[in-house]
Design a protein around this motif. Structure first.
Motif, PDB file in Angstrom:
ATOM      1  N   GLN A  30       0.972  -0.985   0.194  1.00  0.00           N
ATOM      2  CA  GLN A  30      -0.288  -0.219   0.095  1.00  0.00           C
ATOM      3  C   GLN A  30       0.638   1.215  -0.184  1.00  0.00           C
ATOM      4  N   LEU A  31       2.048   1.376   0.151  1.00  0.00           N
ATOM      5  CA  LEU A  31       2.934   2.471   0.765  1.00  0.00           C
ATOM      6  C   LEU A  31       3.212   2.691  -0.432  1.00  0.00           C
ATOM      7  N   ALA A  32       3.767   1.770  -1.168  1.00  0.00           N
ATOM      8  CA  ALA A  32       4.239   1.677  -2.819  1.00  0.00           C
ATOM      9  C   ALA A  32       3.057   1.836  -3.884  1.00  0.00           C
ATOM     10  N   LYS A  33       2.326   1.496  -3.476  1.00  0.00           N
ATOM     11  CA  LYS A  33       0.847   2.232  -4.812  1.00  0.00           C
ATOM     12  C   LYS A  33       0.403   3.666  -3.558  1.00  0.00           C
ATOM     13  N   THR A  34       0.232   4.051  -2.639  1.00  0.00           N
ATOM     14  CA  THR A  34       0.259   5.172  -2.729  1.00  0.00           C
ATOM     15  C   THR A  34       1.100   6.486  -3.339  1.00  0.00           C
ATOM     16  N   LEU A  35       2.545   6.212  -2.825  1.00  0.00           N
ATOM     17  CA  LEU A  35       3.706   6.813  -3.413  1.00  0.00           C
ATOM     18  C   LEU A  35       3.926   6.995  -5.177  1.00  0.00           C
ATOM     19  N   LYS A  36       3.717   6.007  -5.558  1.00  0.00           N
ATOM     20  CA  LYS A  36       3.459   5.983  -6.651  1.00  0.00           C
ATOM     21  C   LYS A  36       2.573   6.719  -7.636  1.00  0.00           C
ATOM     22  N   ASN A  37       1.605   6.727  -6.662  1.00  0.00           N
ATOM     23  CA  ASN A  37       0.253   7.662  -7.617  1.00  0.00           C
ATOM     24  C   ASN A  37      -0.310   7.862  -8.450  1.00  0.00           C
ATOM     25  N   GLY A  38       0.027   7.118  -9.711  1.00  0.00           N
ATOM     26  CA  GLY A  38      -0.553   6.655 -10.471  1.00  0.00           C
ATOM     27  C   GLY A  38       0.841   7.602 -12.171  1.00  0.00           C
ATOM     28  N   PHE A  39       1.796   8.294 -11.156  1.00  0.00           N
ATOM     29  CA  PHE A  39       2.565   7.883 -11.957  1.00  0.00           C
ATOM     30  C   PHE A  39       3.572   7.601 -12.742  1.00  0.00           C
ATOM     31  N   ASP A  40       3.892   7.411 -14.289  1.00  0.00           N
ATOM     32  CA  ASP A  40       4.957   5.941 -14.805  1.00  0.00           C
ATOM     33  C   ASP A  40       6.819   6.214 -14.124  1.00  0.00           C
ATOM     34  N   GLY A  41       7.153   7.292 -13.006  1.00  0.00           N
ATOM     35  CA  GLY A  41       8.006   7.241 -12.838  1.00  0.00           C
ATOM     36  C   GLY A  41       8.494   8.523 -11.939  1.00  0.00           C
ATOM     37  N   PHE A  42       9.903   7.833 -10.934  1.00  0.00           N
ATOM     38  CA  PHE A  42       9.940   9.059 -10.221  1.00  0.00           C
ATOM     39  C   PHE A  42      11.007   9.126  -9.142  1.00  0.00           C
ATOM     40  N   ASP A  43      11.852  10.431  -8.923  1.00  0.00           N
ATOM     41  CA  ASP A  43      12.938   9.994  -8.101  1.00  0.00           C
ATOM     42  C   ASP A  43      12.477   9.940  -7.223  1.00  0.00           C
TER      43      ASP A  43
ATOM     44  N   ARG B 103      17.697  18.019  -7.782  1.00  0.00           N
ATOM     45  CA  ARG B 103      16.353  18.016  -8.731  1.00  0.00           C
ATOM     46  C   ARG B 103      17.418  18.619 -10.205  1.00  0.00           C
ATOM     47  N   GLN B 104      18.233  19.097  -9.464  1.00  0.00           N
ATOM     48  CA  GLN B 104      19.373  19.628 -10.391  1.00  0.00           C
ATOM     49  C   GLN B 104      19.835  18.160 -11.903  1.00  0.00           C
ATOM     50  N   PHE B 105      19.876  17.464 -10.600  1.00  0.00           N
ATOM     51  CA  PHE B 105      20.348  15.509 -11.321  1.00  0.00           C
ATOM     52  C   PHE B 105      19.281  15.340 -12.362  1.00  0.00           C
ATOM     53  N   SER B 106      18.328  15.679 -11.944  1.00  0.00           N
ATOM     54  CA  SER B 106      16.642  14.638 -12.823  1.00  0.00           C
ATOM     55  C   SER B 106      15.429  16.161 -12.416  1.00  0.00           C
ATOM     56  N   ASN B 107      15.078  15.900 -13.321  1.00  0.00           N
ATOM     57  CA  ASN B 107      13.642  16.455 -13.680  1.00  0.00           C
ATOM     58  C   ASN B 107      12.683  15.737 -13.238  1.00  0.00           C
ATOM     59  N   ARG B 108      12.600  14.692 -12.621  1.00  0.00           N
ATOM     60  CA  ARG B 108      11.272  14.097 -12.250  1.00  0.00           C
ATOM     61  C   ARG B 108      10.999  14.245 -10.871  1.00  0.00           C
ATOM     62  N   ARG B 109       9.869  13.475 -11.304  1.00  0.00           N
ATOM     63  CA  ARG B 109       9.172  14.053  -9.914  1.00  0.00           C
ATOM     64  C   ARG B 109       9.203  13.510  -8.730  1.00  0.00           C
ATOM     65  N   LYS B 110       9.258  14.309  -7.479  1.00  0.00           N
ATOM     66  CA  LYS B 110      10.207  13.495  -6.542  1.00  0.00           C
ATOM     67  C   LYS B 110       8.695  13.008  -5.467  1.00  0.00           C
ATOM     68  N   VAL B 111       9.675  11.974  -4.480  1.00  0.00           N
ATOM     69  CA  VAL B 111       8.864  11.639  -3.213  1.00  0.00           C
ATOM     70  C   VAL B 111      10.513  11.757  -2.443  1.00  0.00           C
ATOM     71  N   VAL B 112       9.506  12.101  -0.875  1.00  0.00           N
ATOM     72  CA  VAL B 112      10.832  12.232  -0.286  1.00  0.00           C
ATOM     73  C   VAL B 112      10.419  11.665   1.101  1.00  0.00           C
ATOM     74  N   LEU B 113      11.234  11.061   1.396  1.00  0.00           N
ATOM     75  CA  LEU B 113      11.248  10.531   2.842  1.00  0.00           C
ATOM     76  C   LEU B 113      11.555  11.035   3.830  1.00  0.00           C
ATOM     77  N   PHE B 114      11.106  10.788   5.015  1.00  0.00           N
ATOM     78  CA  PHE B 114      11.746  11.407   6.347  1.00  0.00           C
ATOM     79  C   PHE B 114      11.467  10.961   7.913  1.00  0.00           C
ATOM     80  N   LEU B 115      12.348  10.403   7.682  1.00  0.00           N
ATOM     81  CA  LEU B 115      11.580   8.989   8.675  1.00  0.00           C
ATOM     82  C   LEU B 115      12.143   9.023   9.861  1.00  0.00           C
ATOM     83  N   GLY B 116      11.433   8.130  11.107  1.00  0.00           N
ATOM     84  CA  GLY B 116      12.037   8.041  12.037  1.00  0.00           C
ATOM     85  C   GLY B 116      12.200   9.051  13.058  1.00  0.00           C
ATOM     86  N   SER B 117      10.645   9.605  12.972  1.00  0.00           N
ATOM     87  CA  SER B 117      10.263  10.542  14.040  1.00  0.00           C
ATOM     88  C   SER B 117      11.870  11.797  13.632  1.00  0.00           C
ATOM     89  N   ASN B 118      12.774  12.164  12.429  1.00  0.00           N
ATOM     90  CA  ASN B 118      13.417  13.721  13.355  1.00  0.00           C
ATOM     91  C   ASN B 118      12.744  14.389  12.765  1.00  0.00           C
TER      92      ASN B 118
END
Length: 313
Positions: free
Chosen positions: A58-71, A140-155
């Motif tokens: 479910q995590l993978a499906k939610t983060l893909k969010n209908g897009f073909d590719g992302f970083d 963002r300079q390296f790749s212009n694809r859509r971004k999905v950012v993880l900020f885990l661990g209650s940081n």
């Protein structure tokens, strides 16, 4: 004057006295933190791991969010123990994505780039070594694809509430419309559970805090008597603020470096770190005020921890 010494002197000459928790992590501190995370009372790591192990599809499906590719960009990737479950799922689902781990530690990035492709066949990885937002801009300079950012661990809980809100706003400004963020957040719960997590019965958290004094003795030529300080944790269930202090047990003077002396009054505290807890509604409000739309909540089985998915408006 090196940065460590400069910030120690600034913090201990301030009112009230404080030290930066980022300096906890020398070699001894790293080992103690691993022991804290493995202790019976410390729940956040296990709770978030449960989410990543049991809700991976479910995590993978939610983060893909209908897009073909992302970083997939991970802030503070560490050893990627949790996120590796998601990486495996995305690879198994044949999702077209790049994994961009960001970490302040050069060694961490080298290890991830070397080990993860061996463990997860087909993973495309490019590490970025440095500060969060500077490196996020580099992705963002390296790749212009859509971004999905993880900020885990209650940081995000390692900041006072006002700083966390500013962090969320800066994160939104660093991203583009439809980009996603998955942020790990420790939730408010019974005060006894929270206090025990930061005051474990085997004393690892106490030693973790006191170890910073030992580090200053070793690296800054300080002369702290460790026995003259005591670890004290507090938790306010109304505002969700869990704080750690070191208390001076006597009136004393401590040398730091060759010429600097710090005076402590009996019972004077040094503020060491914060571990902020939130309600679900507070996390939603933080997201909205920063310019995100909350789109999904993932909880562990006890509802003690939240991995929230926010979309850039």
């Amino acid at each position: 004057m090196n940065k460590f010494l400069k910030e120690v002197l600034e913090g201990l000459n301030a009112e009230p006295k404080h030290l930066h928790s980022k300096y906890f992590y020398d070699e001894a501190g790293d080992k103690l933190f691993q022991q804290i995370m493995a202790s019976e009372e410390y729940y956040p790591t296990d709770c978030e791991m449960e989410i990543f192990e049991n809700q991976t599809e479910q995590l993978a499906k939610t983060l893909k969010n209908g897009f073909d590719g992302f970083d997939l960009v991970e802030l503070g990737a560490g050893d990627a123990t949790k996120s590796s479950h998601l990486l495996r799922q995305l690879v198994a689902d044949k999702v077209d994505f790049n994994y961009f781990p960001i970490d302040i530690s050069t060694n961490t990035i080298k290890n991830l780039e070397y080990n993860l492709p061996k463990e997860i066949e087909g993973l495309k990885i490019q590490g970025f070594n440095g500060e969060y937002f500077e490196m996020l801009e580099k992705t963002r300079q390296f790749s212009n694809r859509r971004k999905v950012v993880l900020f885990l661990g209650s940081n995000i809980g390692n900041m006072p509430v006002s700083e966390a809100w500013e962090f969320a706003k800066t994160l939104r400004q660093s991203l583009s419309k439809t980009d996603l963020v998955l942020v790990g957040i420790d939730l408010k719960k019974h005060p006894r559970v929270v206090r025990a997590a930061y005051n474990d019965s085997k004393g690892f958290t106490k030693d973790f805090n006191l170890n910073l004094l030992r580090r200053m003795n070793k690296e800054l030529e300080a002369n702290f008597n460790i026995d003259n300080f005591e670890h004290y944790p507090s938790y306010d269930p109304l505002n969700g603020s869990c704080k750690s202090y070191l208390i001076s047990l006597k009136k004393q003077k401590v040398r730091i470096g060759e010429a600097d002396f710090i005076e402590f009054e009996e019972n004077e505290p040094i503020f060491m770190e914060i571990s902020q807890k939130y309600s679900v509604s507070e996390t939603d409000e933080m997201a909205k005020q920063a310019g995100f739309k909350p789109v999904k909540h993932f909880f562990d089985s006890k509802n003690w921890f939240l991995d929230a998915v926010w979309e850039c408006n």
